[in-house]
Design an enzyme around this catalytic site. Structure first.
Site, PDB file in Angstrom:
ATOM      1  N   HIS A  55       0.348   8.895   2.783  1.00  0.00           N
ATOM      2  CA  HIS A  55      -0.622   9.078   1.697  1.00  0.00           C
ATOM      3  C   HIS A  55      -2.016   8.799   2.222  1.00  0.00           C
ATOM      4  O   HIS A  55      -2.194   8.358   3.365  1.00  0.00           O
ATOM      5  CB  HIS A  55      -0.280   8.208   0.487  1.00  0.00           C
ATOM      6  CG  HIS A  55      -0.362   6.728   0.726  1.00  0.00           C
ATOM      7  ND1 HIS A  55       0.516   6.046   1.531  1.00  0.00           N
ATOM      8  CD2 HIS A  55      -1.213   5.793   0.237  1.00  0.00           C
ATOM      9  CE1 HIS A  55       0.211   4.762   1.532  1.00  0.00           C
ATOM     10  NE2 HIS A  55      -0.847   4.585   0.762  1.00  0.00           N
ATOM     11  N   HIS A  57      -4.631   6.726   1.621  1.00  0.00           N
ATOM     12  CA  HIS A  57      -5.401   5.485   1.652  1.00  0.00           C
ATOM     13  C   HIS A  57      -5.874   5.151   3.068  1.00  0.00           C
ATOM     14  O   HIS A  57      -5.162   5.388   4.045  1.00  0.00           O
ATOM     15  CB  HIS A  57      -4.580   4.337   1.074  1.00  0.00           C
ATOM     16  CG  HIS A  57      -4.450   4.406  -0.422  1.00  0.00           C
ATOM     17  ND1 HIS A  57      -3.492   3.709  -1.126  1.00  0.00           N
ATOM     18  CD2 HIS A  57      -5.150   5.103  -1.358  1.00  0.00           C
ATOM     19  CE1 HIS A  57      -3.611   3.966  -2.419  1.00  0.00           C
ATOM     20  NE2 HIS A  57      -4.608   4.811  -2.582  1.00  0.00           N
ATOM     21  N   ASP A  59      -6.192   2.510   4.872  1.00  0.00           N
ATOM     22  CA  ASP A  59      -5.435   1.640   5.774  1.00  0.00           C
ATOM     23  C   ASP A  59      -4.223   2.352   6.375  1.00  0.00           C
ATOM     24  O   ASP A  59      -3.513   1.781   7.198  1.00  0.00           O
ATOM     25  CB  ASP A  59      -5.022   0.346   5.078  1.00  0.00           C
ATOM     26  CG  ASP A  59      -4.099   0.557   3.889  1.00  0.00           C
ATOM     27  OD1 ASP A  59      -4.300   1.539   3.152  1.00  0.00           O
ATOM     28  OD2 ASP A  59      -3.185  -0.257   3.679  1.00  0.00           O
ATOM     29  N   HIS A  60      -4.015   3.612   5.986  1.00  0.00           N
ATOM     30  CA  HIS A  60      -2.952   4.439   6.550  1.00  0.00           C
ATOM     31  C   HIS A  60      -3.501   5.609   7.363  1.00  0.00           C
ATOM     32  O   HIS A  60      -2.760   6.228   8.127  1.00  0.00           O
ATOM     33  CB  HIS A  60      -2.048   4.984   5.441  1.00  0.00           C
ATOM     34  CG  HIS A  60      -1.328   3.913   4.684  1.00  0.00           C
ATOM     35  ND1 HIS A  60       0.027   3.713   4.772  1.00  0.00           N
ATOM     36  CD2 HIS A  60      -1.786   2.966   3.829  1.00  0.00           C
ATOM     37  CE1 HIS A  60       0.374   2.692   4.006  1.00  0.00           C
ATOM     38  NE2 HIS A  60      -0.717   2.225   3.423  1.00  0.00           N
ATOM     39  N   HIS A 116       2.447   5.628  -6.427  1.00  0.00           N
ATOM     40  CA  HIS A 116       1.372   4.823  -5.835  1.00  0.00           C
ATOM     41  C   HIS A 116       0.133   5.686  -5.658  1.00  0.00           C
ATOM     42  O   HIS A 116      -0.984   5.259  -5.961  1.00  0.00           O
ATOM     43  CB  HIS A 116       1.845   4.245  -4.505  1.00  0.00           C
ATOM     44  CG  HIS A 116       0.816   3.436  -3.786  1.00  0.00           C
ATOM     45  ND1 HIS A 116       0.307   2.271  -4.304  1.00  0.00           N
ATOM     46  CD2 HIS A 116       0.184   3.631  -2.594  1.00  0.00           C
ATOM     47  CE1 HIS A 116      -0.584   1.772  -3.456  1.00  0.00           C
ATOM     48  NE2 HIS A 116      -0.678   2.581  -2.423  1.00  0.00           N
ATOM     49  N   ASP A 133       3.875   3.142   0.936  1.00  0.00           N
ATOM     50  CA  ASP A 133       3.627   2.085  -0.044  1.00  0.00           C
ATOM     51  C   ASP A 133       4.367   2.315  -1.356  1.00  0.00           C
ATOM     52  O   ASP A 133       3.967   1.785  -2.385  1.00  0.00           O
ATOM     53  CB  ASP A 133       2.122   1.990  -0.341  1.00  0.00           C
ATOM     54  CG  ASP A 133       1.332   1.370   0.802  1.00  0.00           C
ATOM     55  OD1 ASP A 133       1.934   1.000   1.817  1.00  0.00           O
ATOM     56  OD2 ASP A 133       0.091   1.278   0.677  1.00  0.00           O
ATOM     57  N   HIS A 175       3.849  -2.438   4.837  1.00  0.00           N
ATOM     58  CA  HIS A 175       3.190  -3.738   4.663  1.00  0.00           C
ATOM     59  C   HIS A 175       4.207  -4.871   4.752  1.00  0.00           C
ATOM     60  O   HIS A 175       5.346  -4.741   4.316  1.00  0.00           O
ATOM     61  CB  HIS A 175       2.485  -3.818   3.305  1.00  0.00           C
ATOM     62  CG  HIS A 175       1.257  -2.974   3.214  1.00  0.00           C
ATOM     63  ND1 HIS A 175       0.037  -3.359   3.721  1.00  0.00           N
ATOM     64  CD2 HIS A 175       1.066  -1.748   2.671  1.00  0.00           C
ATOM     65  CE1 HIS A 175      -0.863  -2.414   3.482  1.00  0.00           C
ATOM     66  NE2 HIS A 175      -0.253  -1.422   2.855  1.00  0.00           N
TER      67      HIS A 175
END
Length: 259
Positions: A55, A57, A59-60, A116, A133, A175
């Site tokens: 996805h 975001h 941090d990915h 999410h 996530d 995570h």
């Protein structure tokens, strides 16, 4: 046989490196930080074949541009529904698509698991699941901001889809939230012996600086309250009449939980 290596990033992310002793290639999943991947490749003398993105975001996806600059022919594969948020994608995939990596004798099936984010996907190659996530060990991802009721239904169905995979499916989420999730799970289901034993095991692993992941679908169905919403005792305890209603109740409670 493949080997899956956790590359810790930021405070609690894992970038997953998929490799094999018989292959010079490596695939990484959700590289939020390029330097972590580059260090691993240099240390192991591996060549980066592809990146899988669950996805959009940051941090990915934050490492994509730097990795693409270093590896110009890199396959960057992610959700078609979020391509407008991930400009570095070279391949857009959707539910039921199949990816082939002949260089590593690997195939992945794409699963749409929104909730999410609206376009969230997972990559499944039995018995391995990369689910970003959506599903965490002991928990699940937060829902789309401002769209709780709609996203709760969507996320519930996504989790049900993942729960339908074989029990031996190895769950590689992105995570290290396990202990915090299990503390909440214990408040929901305090007499669950499988949960108590798993929590103790994970505490020892973290004390020894070990990852708690991967989990498994079979284990999560025993300990994860978000996969136990059909349990009638839990529904009665929280005064909910359906599994979807219990899921929404638990997700709201988790959002307010202070671990």
């Amino acid at each position: 046989m493949i080997e899956i290596i956790p590359l810790p990033a930021f405070q609690d992310n894992y970038i997953w490196a998929i490799t094999s002793a018989q292959s010079p290639w490596c695939i990484v999943v959700d590289p939020g930080e390029a330097s972590i991947v580059e260090q691993y490749l240099h240390k192991t003398n591996k060549h980066l074949l592809a990146v899988l993105i669950t996805h959009h975001h940051a941090d990915h996806t934050g490492g994509l541009q730097a990795l693409k600059q270093q590896w110009p022919s890199l396959r960057v594969i992610g959700p078609a529904a979020e391509a407008h948020r991930i400009p570095t994608l070279t391949e857009q995939v959707a539910d039921l698509d199949t990816l082939t990596f002949a260089e590593m004798a690997l195939n992945f099936h794409v699963m749409a698991i929104p909730g999410h984010t609206a376009g969230h996907i997972a990559f499944y190659s039995a018995p391995v699941l990369f689910c970003g996530d959506t599903l965490f060990s002991g928990g699940c991802g937060r829902l789309l901001e401002g769209r709780f009721e709609e996203s709760a239904v969507t996320m519930y169905h996504s989790l049900e889809r993942l729960a339908s995979l074989p029990d031996d499916t190895a769950v590689y989420c992105t995570h290290e939230y396990t202990l915090a999730n299990l503390r909440f799970a214990h408040t929901v289901d305090p007499t669950n012996q499988a949960l108590i034993s798993y929590q103790q095991l994970c505490e020892v692993k973290r004390q020894n600086a070990q990852a708690t992941l991967p989990s498994s679908i079979g284990l999560e169905k025993k300990v994860n309250p978000f996969l136990r919403c059909k349990n009638r005792d839990l529904q009665l305890k929280f005064k909910q009449n359906t599994a979807q209603a219990l899921f929404a109740c638990l997700r709201m409670a988790k959002d307010q939980f202070k671990s």
